[in-house]
Write an enzyme that holds these catalytic residues in place. Structure first.
Site, PDB file in Angstrom:
ATOM      1  N   SER A 100       0.813  -1.210   0.000  1.00  0.00           N
ATOM      2  CA  SER A 100       0.000   0.000   0.000  1.00  0.00           C
ATOM      3  C   SER A 100       0.852   1.269   0.000  1.00  0.00           C
ATOM      4  O   SER A 100       1.567   1.540  -0.942  1.00  0.00           O
ATOM      5  CB  SER A 100      -0.962  -0.039   1.182  1.00  0.00           C
ATOM      6  N   ASP A 243      -2.635   6.675  -3.206  1.00  0.00           N
ATOM      7  CA  ASP A 243      -1.550   6.006  -2.483  1.00  0.00           C
ATOM      8  C   ASP A 243      -0.930   4.930  -3.388  1.00  0.00           C
ATOM      9  O   ASP A 243      -1.358   4.752  -4.533  1.00  0.00           O
ATOM     10  CB  ASP A 243      -2.049   5.431  -1.145  1.00  0.00           C
ATOM     11  N   ASP A 245      -0.965   1.699  -3.823  1.00  0.00           N
ATOM     12  CA  ASP A 245      -1.730   0.645  -4.502  1.00  0.00           C
ATOM     13  C   ASP A 245      -3.089   1.142  -4.992  1.00  0.00           C
ATOM     14  O   ASP A 245      -3.903   0.348  -5.463  1.00  0.00           O
ATOM     15  CB  ASP A 245      -1.877  -0.602  -3.624  1.00  0.00           C
ATOM     16  N   ASP A 247      -5.865   2.502  -3.661  1.00  0.00           N
ATOM     17  CA  ASP A 247      -7.207   2.361  -3.066  1.00  0.00           C
ATOM     18  C   ASP A 247      -7.651   3.616  -2.320  1.00  0.00           C
ATOM     19  O   ASP A 247      -8.812   3.736  -1.941  1.00  0.00           O
ATOM     20  CB  ASP A 247      -7.317   1.107  -2.177  1.00  0.00           C
TER      21      ASP A 247
HETATM   22 MG    MG Z   1      -3.569   1.440  -0.050  1.00  0.00          MG
END
Ligand code: MG
Length: 455
Positions: A100, A243, A245, A247
């Site tokens: 992440s 961010d 990744d 999400d």
């Molecule tokens: Mg994330």
């Protein structure tokens, strides 16, 4: 079921530094446990753009196949794209290789259930038990799993988002959008999304790079100075950043002012609840009281959870809620999928601004009551945390909530939350009030109380 002593999963999956805290054989062994837990069916494997992600994704694929699972490989995709594909295409589940927003040296695995949401907390413990017992299934040469590519994950994901917004209304506004991709996984999806909605797009840090050389993978307002400056200098309508990744989405208004996820989340909630009266909103105990005011105006209900996106997602499913959000920029729109999705969030914000027909800063001021927050953390001996929490609770004069740590209302518009971290020997102290000064005074007062109670 016995609860395992040792934990591998943290707040959002298993995180570690490859080659330092764990090696690839750990990933294979863990993925064999995950494959054993899934028991049957095909599992989708995806990865973010980190340097170690191809090696980890291959190890995860090997472990899953070794336990007898067939797999499909999505390649580099944002986490929500993988989650959407798992639910939409009927996979048994999935594994996302990602850390992440953590620094570049980290990586990890998120385990996703067939509904697209990370597996429930108890199932994380079932996987840990298989791992520590060594009771992984071992396939032989006939039953070993096979692999195939799934190249359609991003196309389906973008199609899913566009089908949930009013493309014509957005395109008519001819928005100019500045997007800071932070060299993260949304590089593979979000630019195409915003262009397909008829916006003029300027991108920053748009080359996928696992070293995150642009502004790092964590989109805090402090890290997004370039985005603010770009929005301001070209008079764009808004800025958005993701961010690592993809999400979470953070926004800045047309003046370049960065918003916390609390503010953007409450604005989107106001817009979506107006169209879906009597909807339910799910958010952790740490986010703004503005959402209760917004919900009241729209005849909606707010359900509070522990801090953590998995808790929010699972509660959304349990209560059949319309949406959920977090102060870190996580926003969940359940008609799309009940997980955080930076791409869906950006598309919804464009639709919200198009529908409201006013500048971003005005839409916010008009729709969301303004509160001020302060936060800090205090080092505390882990053994003393329960005593500290009960001391805070005992001293409280106002209403007390025990959803996560202890939240004390000191007057009608002021609260303090004292919450132990799940992973470190610290307590986090959050406060919210009508003024910044008052919020900061509350934090100071409770830092002193925490130090006294734990000394
Ligand atoms: Mg994330």
């Amino acid at each position: 079921m016995a609860v395992s002593q040792e934990r591998l999963f943290g707040t959002n999956g298993v995180r570690f530094i490859p080659g330092v805290s764990h090696d690839l054989s750990f990933v294979i062994k863990l993925s064999e446990a995950i494959g054993t837990y899934f028991d049957e069916g095909e599992v989708l494997v995806g990865q973010d753009g980190r340097v170690s992600s191809p090696a980890l994704a291959n190890a995860a694929a090997s472990g899953l196949m070794s336990s007898g699972r067939d797999i499909a490989e999505a390649g580099v995709v944002p986490t929500p794209a993988l989650q959407f594909a798992i639910r939409d295409e009927g996979y048994k589940g999935g594994v996302m290789v990602t850390a992440s927003h953590n620094p570049p040296q980290y990586n990890g695995l998120k385990v996703v259930a067939h509904d697209g949401v990370e597996v429930p907390r108890l199932d994380e413990q079932r996987i840990e038990k298989i791992f520590f017992d060594g009771s992984q299934s071992k396939a032989d040469w006939k039953t070993v799993g096979v692999a195939r590519p799934d190249p359609s994950v991003i196309r389906r994901y973008l199609g899913g988002i566009v089908s949930k917004v009013n493309r014509k209304m957005i395109a008519e506004r001819k928005f100019t959008v500045v997007m800071d991709l932070g060299n993260g996984a949304q590089c593979a999806a979000a630019p195409a999304l915003v262009e397909s909605l008829g916006c003029k797009l300027i991108t920053l840090n748009s080359v996928l790079d696992g070293n995150f050389p642009g502004r790092g993978p964590e989109p805090t307002p402090d890290a997004l100075g370039d985005l603010s400056a770009a929005v301001n200098s070209i008079s764009a309508d808004l800025g958005v950043a993701f961010d690592g990744d993809g999400d979470r989405a953070m926004f800045c208004d047309e003046t370049g002012r960065m918003l916390w996820g609390d503010q953007s989340g409450s604005l989107l909630a106001d817009y979506l609840l107006e169209r879906n009266p009597n909807g339910t909103v799910v958010t952790p105990v740490s986010s703004t009281q503005a959402i209760e005011k917004v919900a009241k105006r729209r005849g909606a209900k707010v359900v509070r959870t522990k801090v953590g996106s998995v808790d929010v997602s699972r509660m959304i499913l349990e209560r059949n809620a319309l949406l959920g959000f977090e102060e870190n920029g996580g926003f969940i729109y359940s008609p799309h999928i009940s997980v955080r999705d930076g791409g869906m969030t950006a598309a919804l914000m464009l639709e919200c601004l198009a529908a409201k027909g006013m500048a971003f800063s005005k839409a916010l001021a008009f729709s969301v009551p303004r509160f001020h927050q302060a936060k800090t953390k205090v080092q505390v001996d882990r053994k003393k945390i329960p005593a500290l929490i009960s001391a805070v609770e005992k001293q409280a004069k106002g209403e007390v909530e025990r959803t996560d740590g202890v939240k004390v209302w000191t007057d009608e518009h002021s609260w303090v939350l004292v919450r132990p971290s799940g992973t470190e020997p610290i307590v986090r102290i959050f406060a919210e009030s009508e003024s910044q000064e008052k919020a900061e005074l509350l934090v100071k007062k409770y830092v002193r109380a925490a130090k006294v109670a734990s000394s």
